[in-house]
Design a protein around this motif. Structure first.
Motif, PDB file in Angstrom:
ATOM      1  N   GLU A 301       0.864  -1.188   0.000  1.00  0.00           N
ATOM      2  CA  GLU A 301       0.000   0.000   0.000  1.00  0.00           C
ATOM      3  C   GLU A 301       0.894   1.229   0.000  1.00  0.00           C
ATOM      4  OE1 GLU A 301      -2.985   0.159   3.026  1.00  0.00           O
ATOM      5  OE2 GLU A 301      -3.636   2.162   2.410  1.00  0.00           O
ATOM      6  N   PRO A 302       0.756   2.109  -0.978  1.00  0.00           N
ATOM      7  CA  PRO A 302       1.683   3.238  -1.079  1.00  0.00           C
ATOM      8  C   PRO A 302       1.519   4.238   0.069  1.00  0.00           C
ATOM      9  CG  PRO A 302      -0.024   3.378  -2.759  1.00  0.00           C
ATOM     10  CD  PRO A 302      -0.236   2.087  -2.049  1.00  0.00           C
ATOM     11  N   THR A 303       2.621   4.861   0.403  1.00  0.00           N
ATOM     12  CA  THR A 303       2.578   5.906   1.433  1.00  0.00           C
ATOM     13  C   THR A 303       3.006   7.258   0.848  1.00  0.00           C
ATOM     14  OG1 THR A 303       4.815   5.237   2.059  1.00  0.00           O
ATOM     15  CG2 THR A 303       3.016   4.355   3.385  1.00  0.00           C
ATOM     16  N   ALA A 304       3.760   7.227  -0.268  1.00  0.00           N
ATOM     17  CA  ALA A 304       4.268   8.468  -0.844  1.00  0.00           C
ATOM     18  C   ALA A 304       3.319   9.007  -1.909  1.00  0.00           C
ATOM     19  CB  ALA A 304       5.654   8.230  -1.432  1.00  0.00           C
ATOM     20  N   CYS A 305       2.035   9.057  -1.594  1.00  0.00           N
ATOM     21  CA  CYS A 305       1.067   9.619  -2.539  1.00  0.00           C
ATOM     22  C   CYS A 305       0.085  10.474  -1.754  1.00  0.00           C
ATOM     23  CB  CYS A 305       0.321   8.507  -3.266  1.00  0.00           C
ATOM     24  SG  CYS A 305      -0.750   7.547  -2.181  1.00  0.00           S
ATOM     25  N   ARG A 306      -0.788  11.154  -2.491  1.00  0.00           N
ATOM     26  CA  ARG A 306      -1.732  12.063  -1.831  1.00  0.00           C
ATOM     27  C   ARG A 306      -3.174  11.553  -1.896  1.00  0.00           C
ATOM     28  NH1 ARG A 306      -1.596  17.687  -4.121  1.00  0.00           N
ATOM     29  NH2 ARG A 306      -1.570  16.624  -6.134  1.00  0.00           N
ATOM     30  N   CYS A 307      -3.355  10.268  -2.237  1.00  0.00           N
ATOM     31  CA  CYS A 307      -4.718   9.767  -2.471  1.00  0.00           C
ATOM     32  C   CYS A 307      -5.623   9.998  -1.261  1.00  0.00           C
ATOM     33  CB  CYS A 307      -4.677   8.288  -2.828  1.00  0.00           C
ATOM     34  SG  CYS A 307      -3.810   7.952  -4.373  1.00  0.00           S
ATOM     35  N   ARG A 308      -5.109   9.759  -0.052  1.00  0.00           N
ATOM     36  CA  ARG A 308      -5.930   9.957   1.154  1.00  0.00           C
ATOM     37  C   ARG A 308      -6.114  11.442   1.450  1.00  0.00           C
ATOM     38  NH1 ARG A 308      -6.802   5.246   4.091  1.00  0.00           N
ATOM     39  NH2 ARG A 308      -6.822   3.584   2.548  1.00  0.00           N
ATOM     40  N   GLU A 309      -5.003  12.160   1.360  1.00  0.00           N
ATOM     41  CA  GLU A 309      -5.009  13.592   1.677  1.00  0.00           C
ATOM     42  C   GLU A 309      -5.954  14.364   0.748  1.00  0.00           C
ATOM     43  OE1 GLU A 309      -1.712  16.893   0.450  1.00  0.00           O
ATOM     44  OE2 GLU A 309      -0.982  14.980   1.192  1.00  0.00           O
ATOM     45  N   LEU A 310      -6.110  13.863  -0.484  1.00  0.00           N
ATOM     46  CA  LEU A 310      -6.945  14.570  -1.460  1.00  0.00           C
ATOM     47  C   LEU A 310      -8.444  14.323  -1.257  1.00  0.00           C
ATOM     48  CD1 LEU A 310      -4.716  14.190  -4.645  1.00  0.00           C
ATOM     49  CD2 LEU A 310      -5.159  16.277  -3.336  1.00  0.00           C
TER      50      LEU A 310
END
Ligand SMILES: [Zn+2]
Length: 328
Positions: A301-310
């Motif tokens: 599961e990626p951590t270096a993305c903004r999917c949740r933050e967005l």
């Protein structure tokens, strides 16, 4: 209740509970593996992936699509719903196919969703001997999307039915960038097949969503998309695409790959891509299935993305500004 553009609400039953398997990783398959028919599990078994069970869960919108539960060679478990959750002889829009599919994935706890598609290129550079153009035979990891239909953005009958007052999905990076890099690396590692070119998110390709339809795009649509693509400096491909907003609202990282099978208007007699019919039926399903299995068994599961933050939480005042829920 009345039928809307995304399906019928006449049979909505919010009391239905999910009884299927749970997993953090899933794929909706897609047209790249169509050529395998119903034999995906045999192909997977030959590569060490065990299909543990097949389910057919009920959903608030009616009987859902088939849900296959797998365990890969690494021990990782994942779910597979064939072909975007579509059911044979059912109009996906009329039967709320996208609602059913995402309700299942959401209830199953899916956080990484892999989807594949085949598409037609509407790159304006098609007549030039331009090596950068998006051409049949290429793999595309799109940067953004356009939509021609009113796509579902919530799950009726659940807390996600209309969550705009509480949280809003910002649609930068609709397709998780770190997952696109994993797909690129997996594609480059394929032992027996080379895509003509892999266009990553940096190439800025736009996927024009059209999930369910009985035809190719018209010449006029394709010309319009060619011109629009040139104007915004982003080549457009047309093809199947589940709702990126719905995936984000459901808290999923969406990994999307597209194999360009033809030009947007479809195959043309004088077009050398006609030979890709063979690629589509014989080579592509194997290549795509290998790509999907490698991804699902190995990706984290990626951590270096903004999917949740967005998916932005909004002030509570916004929800209070709407009429209160009716007393039951
Ligand atoms: Zn992400």
């Amino acid at each position: 209740m009345s039928a809307g553009p995304a399906g019928s609400l006449s049979d909505l039953d919010p009391s239905v509970e999910y009884t299927g398997p749970r997993a953090a990783f899933a794929t909706l398959g897609g047209s790249p593996t169509w050529g395998l028919g119903e034999r995906f599990h045999e192909f997977a078994a030959a590569r060490g992936h065990t299909r543990l069970a097949v389910h057919r869960p009920r959903t608030p919108y009616g009987l859902g699509p088939q849900v296959e539960h797998y365990r890969g060679p690494s021990g990782r478990e994942f779910l597979r719903i064939p072909t975007y959750g579509q059911v044979v002889d059912e109009d996906p829009l009329l039967h709320g196919s996208e609602w059913k599919t995402f309700w299942i994935l959401w209830k199953a706890g899916v956080r990484v969703l892999l989807v594949g598609g085949t598409s037609g290129s509407c790159d304006w550079r098609r007549t030039a001997a331009d090596e950068d153009a998006v051409r049949p035979g290429d793999l595309v990891l799109p940067k953004s999307y356009l939509t021609r239909d009113t796509m579902p953005t919530g799950l009726p009958g659940t807390e996600l039915e209309f969550c705009l007052p509480r949280q809003v999905a910002i649609m930068d990076d609709p397709f998780c960038p770190p997952l696109a890099e994993v797909l690129r690396a997996d594609a480059e590692r394929q032992p027996d097949f080379r895509f003509r070119r892999i266009h990553g998110p940096d190439a800025g390709v736009v996927l024009n969503r059209w999930l369910a339809g009985n035809g190719f795009e018209s010449l006029a649509t394709c010309r319009m998309l060619e011109v629009s693509g040139r104007q915004i400096g982003m080549p457009v491909i047309t093809g199947d695409c589940v709702s990126p907003v719905l995936a984000r609202v459901c808290g999923m990282h969406l990994a999307y790959y597209h194999v360009v099978a033809n030009w947007g208007t479809g195959l043309e007699p004088e077009d050398p891509t006609i030979t890709l019919n063979r690629l589509y039926l014989e080579t592509l399903p194997t290549v795509a299935a290998n790509l999907e299995l490698a991804f699902l068994d190995g990706v984290g599961e990626p951590t270096a993305c903004r999917c949740r933050e967005l998916l932005r939480v909004r002030p509570p005042e916004y929800a209070r500004a709407l009429s209160p829920r009716a007393a039951m």
